[in-house]
Design a protein around this motif. Structure first.
Motif, PDB file in Angstrom:
ATOM      1  N   LEU A  59       0.830  -1.207   0.000  1.00 43.46           N
ATOM      2  CA  LEU A  59       0.000   0.000   0.000  1.00 43.46           C
ATOM      3  C   LEU A  59       0.865   1.258   0.000  1.00 43.46           C
ATOM      4  O   LEU A  59       0.503   2.263  -0.650  1.00 43.46           O
ATOM      5  N   VAL A  60       1.994   1.224   0.694  1.00 43.45           N
ATOM      6  CA  VAL A  60       2.899   2.377   0.709  1.00 43.45           C
ATOM      7  C   VAL A  60       3.458   2.631  -0.692  1.00 43.45           C
ATOM      8  O   VAL A  60       3.536   3.782  -1.150  1.00 43.45           O
ATOM      9  N   LYS A  61       3.845   1.582  -1.382  1.00 48.14           N
ATOM     10  CA  LYS A  61       4.331   1.750  -2.756  1.00 48.14           C
ATOM     11  C   LYS A  61       3.236   2.328  -3.655  1.00 48.14           C
ATOM     12  O   LYS A  61       3.490   3.201  -4.499  1.00 48.14           O
ATOM     13  N   LYS A  62       2.029   1.829  -3.484  1.00 50.79           N
ATOM     14  CA  LYS A  62       0.899   2.341  -4.266  1.00 50.79           C
ATOM     15  C   LYS A  62       0.645   3.816  -3.947  1.00 50.79           C
ATOM     16  O   LYS A  62       0.365   4.626  -4.845  1.00 50.79           O
ATOM     17  N   PHE A  63       0.758   4.175  -2.687  1.00 42.10           N
ATOM     18  CA  PHE A  63       0.576   5.555  -2.254  1.00 42.10           C
ATOM     19  C   PHE A  63       1.617   6.462  -2.897  1.00 42.10           C
ATOM     20  O   PHE A  63       1.293   7.543  -3.434  1.00 42.10           O
ATOM     21  N   VAL A  64       2.898   6.070  -2.855  1.00 38.49           N
ATOM     22  CA  VAL A  64       3.969   6.873  -3.444  1.00 38.49           C
ATOM     23  C   VAL A  64       3.754   7.011  -4.944  1.00 38.49           C
ATOM     24  O   VAL A  64       3.940   8.101  -5.511  1.00 38.49           O
ATOM     25  N   ARG A  65       3.345   5.935  -5.585  1.00 37.01           N
ATOM     26  CA  ARG A  65       3.088   5.982  -7.029  1.00 37.01           C
ATOM     27  C   ARG A  65       1.953   6.952  -7.345  1.00 37.01           C
ATOM     28  O   ARG A  65       2.047   7.759  -8.285  1.00 37.01           O
ATOM     29  N   THR A  66       0.881   6.900  -6.564  1.00 40.97           N
ATOM     30  CA  THR A  66      -0.268   7.779  -6.793  1.00 40.97           C
ATOM     31  C   THR A  66       0.121   9.241  -6.652  1.00 40.97           C
ATOM     32  O   THR A  66      -0.234  10.083  -7.498  1.00 40.97           O
ATOM     33  N   VAL A  67       0.854   9.567  -5.594  1.00 44.21           N
ATOM     34  CA  VAL A  67       1.276  10.953  -5.378  1.00 44.21           C
ATOM     35  C   VAL A  67       2.271  11.381  -6.462  1.00 44.21           C
ATOM     36  O   VAL A  67       2.220  12.523  -6.944  1.00 44.21           O
ATOM     37  N   SER A  68       3.156  10.479  -6.856  1.00 43.81           N
ATOM     38  CA  SER A  68       4.145  10.802  -7.893  1.00 43.81           C
ATOM     39  C   SER A  68       3.457  11.182  -9.198  1.00 43.81           C
ATOM     40  O   SER A  68       3.834  12.164  -9.855  1.00 43.81           O
ATOM     41  N   LEU A  69       2.435  10.434  -9.573  1.00 41.03           N
ATOM     42  CA  LEU A  69       1.694  10.744 -10.791  1.00 41.03           C
ATOM     43  C   LEU A  69       0.985  12.099 -10.679  1.00 41.03           C
ATOM     44  O   LEU A  69       0.936  12.869 -11.632  1.00 41.03           O
ATOM     45  N   SER A  70       0.473  12.395  -9.495  1.00 37.14           N
ATOM     46  CA  SER A  70      -0.210  13.683  -9.298  1.00 37.14           C
ATOM     47  C   SER A  70       0.764  14.851  -9.341  1.00 37.14           C
ATOM     48  O   SER A  70       0.363  15.994  -9.583  1.00 37.14           O
ATOM     49  N   ARG A  71       2.047  14.585  -9.122  1.00 37.11           N
ATOM     50  CA  ARG A  71       3.081  15.620  -9.192  1.00 37.11           C
ATOM     51  C   ARG A  71       3.635  15.767 -10.609  1.00 37.11           C
ATOM     52  O   ARG A  71       4.541  16.560 -10.851  1.00 37.11           O
ATOM     53  N   GLY A  72       3.108  14.995 -11.553  1.00 37.89           N
ATOM     54  CA  GLY A  72       3.529  15.129 -12.935  1.00 37.89           C
ATOM     55  C   GLY A  72       4.639  14.202 -13.359  1.00 37.89           C
ATOM     56  O   GLY A  72       5.165  14.346 -14.476  1.00 37.89           O
ATOM     57  N   LEU A  73       5.023  13.243 -12.517  1.00 36.44           N
ATOM     58  CA  LEU A  73       6.057  12.295 -12.913  1.00 36.44           C
ATOM     59  C   LEU A  73       5.500  11.307 -13.934  1.00 36.44           C
ATOM     60  O   LEU A  73       4.293  11.041 -13.966  1.00 36.44           O
ATOM     61  N   SER A  74       6.393  10.777 -14.739  1.00 34.89           N
ATOM     62  CA  SER A  74       5.979   9.791 -15.730  1.00 34.89           C
ATOM     63  C   SER A  74       5.619   8.476 -15.049  1.00 34.89           C
ATOM     64  O   SER A  74       5.938   8.262 -13.878  1.00 34.89           O
ATOM     65  N   GLU A  75       4.981   7.597 -15.813  1.00 30.58           N
ATOM     66  CA  GLU A  75       4.629   6.280 -15.262  1.00 30.58           C
ATOM     67  C   GLU A  75       5.869   5.546 -14.764  1.00 30.58           C
ATOM     68  O   GLU A  75       5.863   4.949 -13.694  1.00 30.58           O
ATOM     69  N   ALA A  76       6.941   5.582 -15.582  1.00 29.81           N
ATOM     70  CA  ALA A  76       8.169   4.868 -15.208  1.00 29.81           C
ATOM     71  C   ALA A  76       8.797   5.468 -13.954  1.00 29.81           C
ATOM     72  O   ALA A  76       9.221   4.755 -13.030  1.00 29.81           O
ATOM     73  N   ALA A  77       8.835   6.816 -13.888  1.00 32.80           N
ATOM     74  CA  ALA A  77       9.432   7.475 -12.731  1.00 32.80           C
ATOM     75  C   ALA A  77       8.587   7.246 -11.479  1.00 32.80           C
ATOM     76  O   ALA A  77       9.125   7.052 -10.383  1.00 32.80           O
ATOM     77  N   ALA A  78       7.267   7.259 -11.630  1.00 28.98           N
ATOM     78  CA  ALA A  78       6.370   7.029 -10.493  1.00 28.98           C
ATOM     79  C   ALA A  78       6.537   5.615  -9.965  1.00 28.98           C
ATOM     80  O   ALA A  78       6.511   5.375  -8.750  1.00 28.98           O
ATOM     81  N   GLU A  79       6.727   4.669 -10.869  1.00 30.21           N
ATOM     82  CA  GLU A  79       6.912   3.277 -10.459  1.00 30.21           C
ATOM     83  C   GLU A  79       8.245   3.093  -9.748  1.00 30.21           C
ATOM     84  O   GLU A  79       8.359   2.311  -8.791  1.00 30.21           O
ATOM     85  N   ALA A  80       9.267   3.839 -10.222  1.00 32.34           N
ATOM     86  CA  ALA A  80      10.611   3.710  -9.643  1.00 32.34           C
ATOM     87  C   ALA A  80      10.767   4.492  -8.335  1.00 32.34           C
ATOM     88  O   ALA A  80      11.769   4.328  -7.632  1.00 32.34           O
ATOM     89  N   ALA A  81       9.782   5.327  -8.003  1.00 31.02           N
ATOM     90  CA  ALA A  81       9.894   6.173  -6.802  1.00 31.02           C
ATOM     91  C   ALA A  81       9.940   5.332  -5.529  1.00 31.02           C
ATOM     92  O   ALA A  81      10.470   5.741  -4.506  1.00 31.02           O
ATOM     93  N   GLY A  82       9.368   4.151  -5.583  1.00 34.48           N
ATOM     94  CA  GLY A  82       9.496   3.205  -4.481  1.00 34.48           C
ATOM     95  C   GLY A  82       8.664   3.537  -3.271  1.00 34.48           C
ATOM     96  O   GLY A  82       7.491   3.895  -3.359  1.00 34.48           O
ATOM     97  N   GLY A  83       9.293   3.444  -2.108  1.00 33.64           N
ATOM     98  CA  GLY A  83       8.589   3.514  -0.824  1.00 33.64           C
ATOM     99  C   GLY A  83       8.865   2.230  -0.056  1.00 33.64           C
ATOM    100  O   GLY A  83       8.832   1.130  -0.632  1.00 33.64           O
ATOM    101  N   LYS A  84       9.155   2.335   1.221  1.00 34.52           N
ATOM    102  CA  LYS A  84       9.529   1.154   1.993  1.00 34.52           C
ATOM    103  C   LYS A  84       9.074   1.313   3.437  1.00 34.52           C
ATOM    104  O   LYS A  84       8.952   2.426   3.935  1.00 34.52           O
ATOM    105  N   ILE A  85       8.805   0.185   4.099  1.00 36.31           N
ATOM    106  CA  ILE A  85       8.439   0.229   5.511  1.00 36.31           C
ATOM    107  C   ILE A  85       9.545  -0.419   6.351  1.00 36.31           C
ATOM    108  O   ILE A  85      10.239  -1.333   5.902  1.00 36.31           O
ATOM    109  N   PHE A  86       9.688   0.091   7.569  1.00 39.40           N
ATOM    110  CA  PHE A  86      10.605  -0.464   8.559  1.00 39.40           C
ATOM    111  C   PHE A  86       9.825  -0.632   9.858  1.00 39.40           C
ATOM    112  O   PHE A  86       9.098   0.279  10.268  1.00 39.40           O
ATOM    113  N   THR A  87       9.972  -1.772  10.491  1.00 35.53           N
ATOM    114  CA  THR A  87       9.351  -1.942  11.807  1.00 35.53           C
ATOM    115  C   THR A  87      10.356  -1.556  12.888  1.00 35.53           C
ATOM    116  O   THR A  87      11.573  -1.598  12.674  1.00 35.53           O
ATOM    117  N   PHE A  88       9.846  -1.165  14.026  1.00 39.38           N
ATOM    118  CA  PHE A  88      10.710  -0.852  15.165  1.00 39.38           C
ATOM    119  C   PHE A  88       9.941  -1.165  16.444  1.00 39.38           C
ATOM    120  O   PHE A  88       8.878  -1.779  16.404  1.00 39.38           O
TER     121      PHE A  88
END
Length: 623
Positions: A59-88
Motif C-alpha cells: 500500500l505504501v508503494k501504491k501511495f507513493v506511485r499515486t502521489v508521484s503521478l499527481s506531481r507530474g512524474l511519468s509512469e516509469a518514474a512514479a513506479e521507480a519512486a518506491g517507498g519502503k516500511i521499517f518496523t521498530f
C-alpha cells in the motif's frame, strides 16, 4: 566491538563469568513462567502479522506511485519512486506479545509530503479491505496514523527523505540520510534507528530478548510502563536491559534479570545510562553531552538513545514517578533474590499492582466528547498533559507523592436528557446509565451518546505533625485550575464539544471498573476494625482504608461554576475546576515511599553473585 575495544558498551564488563547451574535452572523456569503468563503470540498470529505487513508495504508503494503521478512524474518514474516500511519497537526487537501493536515507519521520497500521508494515504487505508480503524494524529510530537488491519493494531509513522526514490535495499544506518530533514521526520526515523542500534550493541540477542520480555511484563504488571505518564516507555526499558547485557556478556536471562534489579536500584541517578559513547554527529545539531549541555542534567533518570541524534528517552520522569520506580526496583530485587535461593517463584515477580488499594485519596481527570473519533484525539491530548498536573501537585504542601496510573478507562454511555449527560461528564455514571444499551435510546428525544476517558492519580499525604489536631485542609485548587487551563490551550480545543473535569474521590468510592473481577472487597469489609484500649494501630498500611472517612464531595464541588451544556446540543461541556479547592484529610498513610531516594552506599539490598562490585557498574566513570 565498540570504540575499538574487545567489549560492547562504554565500560568494561563487570563480569565475564558464565552463568552457574542455579542460574541456568531459574532461566528455564523463567521462560516457562513467561509462557504461562501468555507473553508469546501463537504461530497463527505471527503469520497474520507478516501478511498484514506485506499488505502495508504494498500500500505504501501504491501511495507513493499515486502521489508521484499527481506531481507530474511519468509512469516509469512514479513506479521507480518506491517507498519502503521499517518496523521498530517491540516487534522489531522480537519481544512483542499477543495483541501488541506494530510500530511501523513508512519511508517516502522527497516529493511526497506529510500532508499527502494524512490525506491520501489515510484515505487509502480506510478503503482497504480488513481495515476497521484509521485515525491520523498529524499534530502529535511524532505524527502518527493509528490503524487496525485484520485485527492487528499498527502505528504508522512517516519519514520523507531527501531522495528522489526509495530503493528496496535502503538502510537507515547512515547518519547522512538525516541531512536537510525537518525535525518531525528525524524523530520518526529515530525509532527505527535506535532499535537497530540496540540490537547491534547487545552481546547476545537471544538472551537480551528473554530478559527484556521478563522486565516488560514486570513493568506492565507493576503499572510503571508508560512514557507519557512519567514512567519508562518500551525504548527506555529495552536500553536498561541492553546495558545490563553489556555488563554481563556471558550471562543468561535469569542472571541478567537478577542483576538488572540490583543494579537499577543502586544506580547513581542522575548518572546517565549510555549504550555507546555519544559525540556530536555530522549535522552539528544538539545531542546529549553533559559537558556541552549541562542543562540536560535536569533529567532525573537520563537514559540516552544510542543512535544519532541522541536524546533522553526519559525526560518525562518526575520526582514522584522516580520514587515509585525506585521502590519497585527494590521490591523486585528482593523477590528475585528469593527466586535464586529457591524460596519464591517467578510468578511472585509478576504480581499485579495494588494502585487502587494503595491510597485513601485519588484525583480523577475525566475527558469527554460526543464523538468516538474526536474522543481519541481529545483523551490523548489530556493524557499527554497529566504529567504537568503531577508536577504541580508535587509542590502542594502535605502532598508527599502524586502517583499517576498508566492508562485511562474508556466508557461509552447512552444518556437520555441533559442531566444524564452532565452526570456522565462529571464521572457520575449511575447503574441505570451503565446498563443501558444503544438500542435503548434509539428514537428517544434528547438521547445522546457520551464518550469518556477517566485518568486516576493517587495522592500520598505526609504524616501529620506531632501535636496537630483536627482535620487538615489540602488545597489543590492551583494545580487543578492550571491543568484545566493548560489542556484548554490546545489549538483544536472546542468548548462546545469537549469536556474536562478534575474531581477528588475517596478510595471507598472508586468505581468497580478499575478492579478485576473478585479483586474488590465487599464494602462492609473495607472498614477497619475498631481498636480498643491498649490495641496497636500504626495506620501505615497502604492497603487498608481509614475508618474515619469524612463525607466530602469532589475536590471542586464547593466552588466550581455550574455545568454548561454544549451550544450545539451534541456533546457535554462540563466546567473545570476553579476557586479555593480544599479536601479534608484525616491522618494519612505513613511510610508509603521515602521522600528522597537513598544514597546507594546506605542501601541494604541483595548482593551480586561471584563477589562482583556493583559500584563498578554505577560509578561516575561507568554509564
Amino acid at each position: 566491538m565498540e570504540n575499538g575495544n574487545s567489549y560492547l558498551g562504554v565500560t568494561q564488563p563487570v563480569s565475564i563469568a558464565e552463568s552457574n547451574e542455579r542460574e541456568k535452572e531459574v532461566t528455564v523456569t523463567l521462560i516457562e513462567e513467561l509462557r504461562r503468563q501468555g507473553t508469546f503470540e501463537t504461530e497463527d498470529e505471527a503469520k497474520m502479522r507478516e501478511i498484514v505487513l506485506g499488505r502495508v508495504a504494498a500500500l505504501v508503494k501504491k501511495f507513493v506511485r499515486t502521489v508521484s503521478l499527481s506531481r507530474g512524474l511519468s509512469e516509469a518514474a512514479a513506479e521507480a519512486a518506491g517507498g519502503k516500511i521499517f518496523t521498530f519497537g517491540s516487534y522489531r526487537l522480537g519481544v512483542h506479545g499477543p495483541g501488541s501493536d506494530i510500530d511501523t515507519l513508512c519511508v517516502v521520497p522527497k516529493h511526497v509530503s506529510r500532508e499527502d500521508f494524512f490525506d491520501v494515504f489515510e484515505n487509502m487505508l480506510r478503503e482497504t479491505d480488513g481495515v476497521t480503524e484509521a485515525s491520523g494524529v498529524p499534530d502529535a510530537y511524532v505524527p502518527v496514523i493509528k490503524t487496525k488491519i485484520s485485527g492487528i493494531p499498527i502505528d504508522l509513522l512517516m519519514a520523507r527523505l531527501a531522495l528522489s526514490s526509495i530503493p528496496d535495499d535502503l538502510s537507515l544506518q547512515d547518519d547522512d540520510l538525516l541531512r536537510n530533514l525537518d525535525e518531525r521526520c528525524v524523530r520518526s526515523l529515530n525509532g527505527s534507528r535506535v532499535t537497530d542500534e540496540m540490537l547491534r550493541l547487545v552481546p547476545n540477542v537471544g538472551v537480551f530478548r528473554e530478559a527484556l520480555r521478563c522486565i516488560k511484563l514486570w513493568a506492565q504488571r507493576r503499572a510503571i510502563y508508560s512514557n507519557v505518564n512519567g514512567f519508562l516507555g518500551g525504548v527506555a526499558w529495552a536500553m536498561l536491559v541492553a546495558r545490563i547485557c553489556q555488563l554481563y556478556p556471558n550471562a543468561i536471562a535469569g542472571a541478567i534479570v537478577s542483576r538488572f534489579f540490583i543494579i537499577m536500584y543502586q544506580w547513581k541517578w542522575p548518572q546517565p545510562v549510555l549504550l555507546k559513547q555519544i559525540e556530536d554527529g555530522p549535522l552539528h545539531v544538539r545531542v546529549w553531552n553533559p559537558k556541552l549541555y549541562p542543562a540536560d542534567r535536569a533529567h532525573r533518570m537520563p537514559i540516552i538513545t544510542p543512535a544519532y541524534p541522541s536524546m533522553c528517552a526519559t525526560h518525562n520522569v518526575t520526582q514522584s514517578t522516580q520514587m515509585i520506580m525506585t521502590e519497585e526496583f527494590k521490591k523486585g530485587s528482593e523477590i528475585v533474590e528469593k527466586v535464586i535461593m529457591g524460596t519464591a517463584n517467578w510468578s511472585d515477580l509478576f504480581a499485579k499492582h495494588n494502585f487502587f488499594h494503595k491510597y485513601r485519596y485519588y484525583l480523577r481527570v475525566i475527558a469527554s466528547t460526543g464523538s468516538p473519533e474526536l474522543q481519541i484525539k481529545w483523551a490523548g491530548t489530556v493524557e499527554s498533559r497529566i504529567r504537568q498536573l503531577v508536577m504541580k501537585l508535587e509542590y502542594v504542601d502535605s502532598v508527599q507523592l502524586a502517583h499517576p496510573f498508566i492508562k485511562g478507562f474508556d466508557q461509552v454511555s447512552y444518556c437520555i436528557g441533559e442531566e444524564e449527560v452532565h452526570q456522565v461528564a462529571e464521572g457520575d455514571i449511575s447503574e441505570t446509565i451503565a446498563k443501558r444499551k444503544k438500542e435503548d435510546i434509539e428514537g428517544k428525544e434528547g438521547s445522546k451518546v457520551v464518550y469518556s476517558t477517566t485518568f486516576y492519580i493517587g495522592l500520598a499525604i505526609e504524616p501529620k505533625q506531632p501535636g496537630a489536631t483536627g482535620p487538615r485542609k489540602l488545597d489543590i485548587s492551583y494545580p487543578t485550575t492550571e491543568f484545566t487551563k493548560l489542556v484548554r490551550m490546545w489549538e483544536k480545543y472546542d468548548e462546545s464539544g469537549m469536556g474536562i473535569v478534575v474531581r477528588h474521590i475517596k478510595s471507598a468510592s472508586l468505581p468497580d471498573y478499575v478492579f478485576d473481577e473478585g479483586e474488590r472487597q465487599p464494602r462492609s469489609a473495607q472498614k477497619r476494625p475498631k481498636t480498643g484500649k491498649g490495641s496497636k494501630s500504626t495506620n501505615t498500611s497502604p492497603d487498608v482504608p481509614n475508618k474515619k472517612r469524612r463525607a466530602s464531595n469532589t475536590a471542586a464541588d464547593a466552588t466550581s461554576p455550574p455545568l454548561k451544556t454544549a451550544r450545539n446540543g451534541t456533546s457535554p461541556m462540563p466546567s473545570g475546576v476553579t476557586g479555593n479547592t480544599t479536601v479534608e484529610v484525616p491522618p494519612p498513610n505513613a511510610g508509603l515511599y521515602t521522600s528522597n531516594v537513598k544514597d546507594p552506599s546506605q542501601i541494604k539490598s541483595p548482593h551480586l553473585p561471584f563477589g562482583e562490585n556493583v559500584a563498578v557498574a554505577t560509578s561516575a566513570g561507568a554509564s
